[in-house]
Design a protein around this motif. Structure first.
Motif, PDB file in Angstrom:
ATOM      1  N   GLY A 133       0.728  -1.206  -0.079  1.00 62.43           N
ATOM      2  CA  GLY A 133      -0.050  -0.001   0.089  1.00 62.43           C
ATOM      3  C   GLY A 133       0.667   1.346  -0.149  1.00 62.43           C
ATOM      4  O   GLY A 133       0.314   2.446   0.057  1.00 62.43           O
ATOM      5  N   LEU A 134       2.224   1.294  -0.321  1.00 59.83           N
ATOM      6  CA  LEU A 134       2.917   2.529  -0.268  1.00 59.83           C
ATOM      7  C   LEU A 134       2.603   3.523  -1.306  1.00 59.83           C
ATOM      8  O   LEU A 134       2.260   4.482  -1.075  1.00 59.83           O
ATOM      9  CB  LEU A 134       4.367   2.033  -0.471  1.00 59.83           C
ATOM     10  N   GLN A 135       2.692   2.984  -2.570  1.00 59.12           N
ATOM     11  CA  GLN A 135       2.833   3.949  -3.769  1.00 59.12           C
ATOM     12  C   GLN A 135       1.542   3.360  -4.609  1.00 59.12           C
ATOM     13  O   GLN A 135       1.484   2.608  -5.590  1.00 59.12           O
ATOM     14  CB  GLN A 135       3.882   3.724  -4.572  1.00 59.12           C
ATOM     15  N   LEU A 231       9.652  -1.189   7.265  1.00 60.28           N
ATOM     16  CA  LEU A 231       9.724  -2.036   6.233  1.00 60.28           C
ATOM     17  C   LEU A 231       8.682  -2.275   5.337  1.00 60.28           C
ATOM     18  O   LEU A 231       7.429  -1.975   5.564  1.00 60.28           O
ATOM     19  CB  LEU A 231       9.550  -3.602   6.933  1.00 60.28           C
ATOM     20  N   VAL A 232       8.982  -2.137   3.835  1.00 57.03           N
ATOM     21  CA  VAL A 232       7.980  -1.962   3.019  1.00 57.03           C
ATOM     22  C   VAL A 232       7.916  -3.422   2.140  1.00 57.03           C
ATOM     23  O   VAL A 232       8.972  -3.821   1.685  1.00 57.03           O
ATOM     24  CB  VAL A 232       8.362  -0.825   1.882  1.00 57.03           C
ATOM     25  N   LEU A 233       6.703  -3.684   1.961  1.00 57.02           N
ATOM     26  CA  LEU A 233       6.430  -5.085   1.389  1.00 57.02           C
ATOM     27  C   LEU A 233       5.474  -4.905   0.252  1.00 57.02           C
ATOM     28  O   LEU A 233       4.654  -4.054   0.377  1.00 57.02           O
ATOM     29  CB  LEU A 233       5.558  -6.081   2.398  1.00 57.02           C
ATOM     30  N   ALA A 234       5.638  -5.552  -0.933  1.00 58.79           N
ATOM     31  CA  ALA A 234       4.973  -5.571  -1.978  1.00 58.79           C
ATOM     32  C   ALA A 234       4.691  -6.817  -2.645  1.00 58.79           C
ATOM     33  O   ALA A 234       5.662  -7.463  -2.837  1.00 58.79           O
ATOM     34  CB  ALA A 234       5.355  -4.414  -3.066  1.00 58.79           C
ATOM     35  N   CYS A 246       6.630   0.858  -5.807  1.00 58.92           N
ATOM     36  CA  CYS A 246       6.787   0.670  -4.278  1.00 58.92           C
ATOM     37  C   CYS A 246       8.189   0.794  -3.723  1.00 58.92           C
ATOM     38  O   CYS A 246       8.543   1.324  -2.969  1.00 58.92           O
ATOM     39  CB  CYS A 246       6.043  -0.408  -3.585  1.00 58.92           C
ATOM     40  N   GLN A 247       9.050  -0.022  -4.636  1.00 63.23           N
ATOM     41  CA  GLN A 247      10.416  -0.086  -4.310  1.00 63.23           C
ATOM     42  C   GLN A 247      10.977   1.361  -4.520  1.00 63.23           C
ATOM     43  O   GLN A 247      11.827   1.799  -3.730  1.00 63.23           O
ATOM     44  CB  GLN A 247      11.405  -1.084  -4.911  1.00 63.23           C
ATOM     45  N   SER A 251      12.776   4.053  -1.462  1.00 66.80           N
ATOM     46  CA  SER A 251      14.059   4.587  -1.499  1.00 66.80           C
ATOM     47  C   SER A 251      14.161   5.850  -0.848  1.00 66.80           C
ATOM     48  O   SER A 251      15.220   6.576  -0.360  1.00 66.80           O
ATOM     49  CB  SER A 251      14.570   4.402  -2.628  1.00 66.80           C
ATOM     50  N   LEU A 252      12.826   6.745  -0.866  1.00 66.71           N
ATOM     51  CA  LEU A 252      12.829   7.994  -0.026  1.00 66.71           C
ATOM     52  C   LEU A 252      12.664   8.020   1.104  1.00 66.71           C
ATOM     53  O   LEU A 252      12.569   8.982   1.777  1.00 66.71           O
ATOM     54  CB  LEU A 252      11.550   8.789  -0.820  1.00 66.71           C
TER      55      LEU A 252
END
Length: 297
Positions: A133-135, A231-234, A246-247, A251-252
């Motif tokens: 759900g990040l980007q 932690l970002v999961l996609a 999302c990756q 990175s930001l």
């Protein structure tokens, strides 16, 4: 204070938000606190079904989950809702249990709420997981615009439209090519009532999501300000939140770790495969010292 076991419909605690909305919440386990924040229309019982909540409890955490405004047994005030509303509700849940610090785990739209919490209460959270759900991409905006348009025109999104949309975005490509799997998921989706306390709940959560996306969130300056381990999961085949985007966005975030979960679409939390529960539990364990808010009042 409720303490429920996995896969049981335990009595819920009632949390009253600053604007008088009653929310259903559940707490179990002892130790540092992890707050689980679900996606649009996602009942918090899914955290039990997918195995994450039990894994965290077994690892020595106190797990708090709740149904966002709009989803029964929580109340559904009139739409629209905003992500500010959703974040205020999450803080009310923590305050109800006397929690000072916690680790946040957000899924899908729950990632928006998580980011709002990190902005509004930066010293209250020790780590964050942004899960599928990040980007957001234009696909999410297009679907949300379609659904809100149908509600405005017909008063609801026809069940057949919802089932088709959810099949195409929830299942990964190999499942979509299996007639038995498609038929089974179609039956499950067609016979569910959505769990909404009222149609205003669906409209309200949709408007909150659309507001976030059309405001071009997440913005680089907000991501750069995140100061907790993240932690970002996609999922590999996620149409709403593709892993490459999302990756790049992860990175930001200073020091963020990105992981792609292969072989699943946006509904990978329900369908698998993958080791997301194990990864999230390990991440929370590595950062448990900062989540010391289990001295509930």
């Amino acid at each position: 204070m409720a303490d429920d076991s996995p896969l049981t419909l335990a009595p819920h605690d009632t949390v009253i938000t600053p604007d008088g909305i009653a929310l259903g919440s559940w707490s179990r386990g002892e130790g540092p606190t992890v707050l689980l924040i679900g996606g649009l229309g996602m009942p918090s019982m899914v955290w039990e079904i997918c195995g994450l909540a039990p894994a965290l409890v077994d690892a020595g955490f106190r797990v708090i989950r709740y149904n966002a405004r709009g989803l029964a047994p929580s109340m559904a005030p009139p739409a629209p809702y905003s992500m500010d509303d959703m974040a205020v509700d999450a803080v009310a849940v923590l305050d109800h249990y006397g929690i000072d610090h916690a680790i946040l785990v957000g899924y899908s739209m729950g990632c928006y709420t998580t980011q709002m919490l990190l902005r509004s209460h930066p010293g209250r959270f020790s780590a964050a997981v942004l899960f599928a759900g990040l980007q957001p991409t234009p696909v999410g905006e297009i679907v949300g615009e379609m659904e809100l348009g149908l509600i405005d025109k017909y008063g609801e999104v026809p069940r057949e439209v919802l089932v088709f949309e959810q099949l195409m975005t929830t299942l990964h490509p190999s499942l979509l090519q299996e007639p038995a799997a498609v038929g089974g998921w179609r039956d499950v989706l067609a016979h569910g009532d959505g769990g909404w306390a009222d149609p205003e709940g669906f409209r309200g959560q949709l408007t909150a999501s659309q507001q976030w996306i059309t405001s071009h969130e997440p913005r680089p300056e907000h991501l750069a300000a995140i100061s907790v381990p993240t932690l970002v999961l996609a999922f590999e085949f996620d149409l709403f939140f593709p892993p490459a985007q999302c990756q790049a966005t992860a990175s930001l975030i200073p020091g963020a770790k990105f992981v792609q979960i292969d072989g699943a679409g946006h509904g990978g939390l329900f369908t698998g495969p993958g080791d997301s529960a194990e990864r999230i539990t390990a991440f929370c364990t590595a950062h448990r010292d900062g989540a010391d808010g289990y001295h509930a009042g």
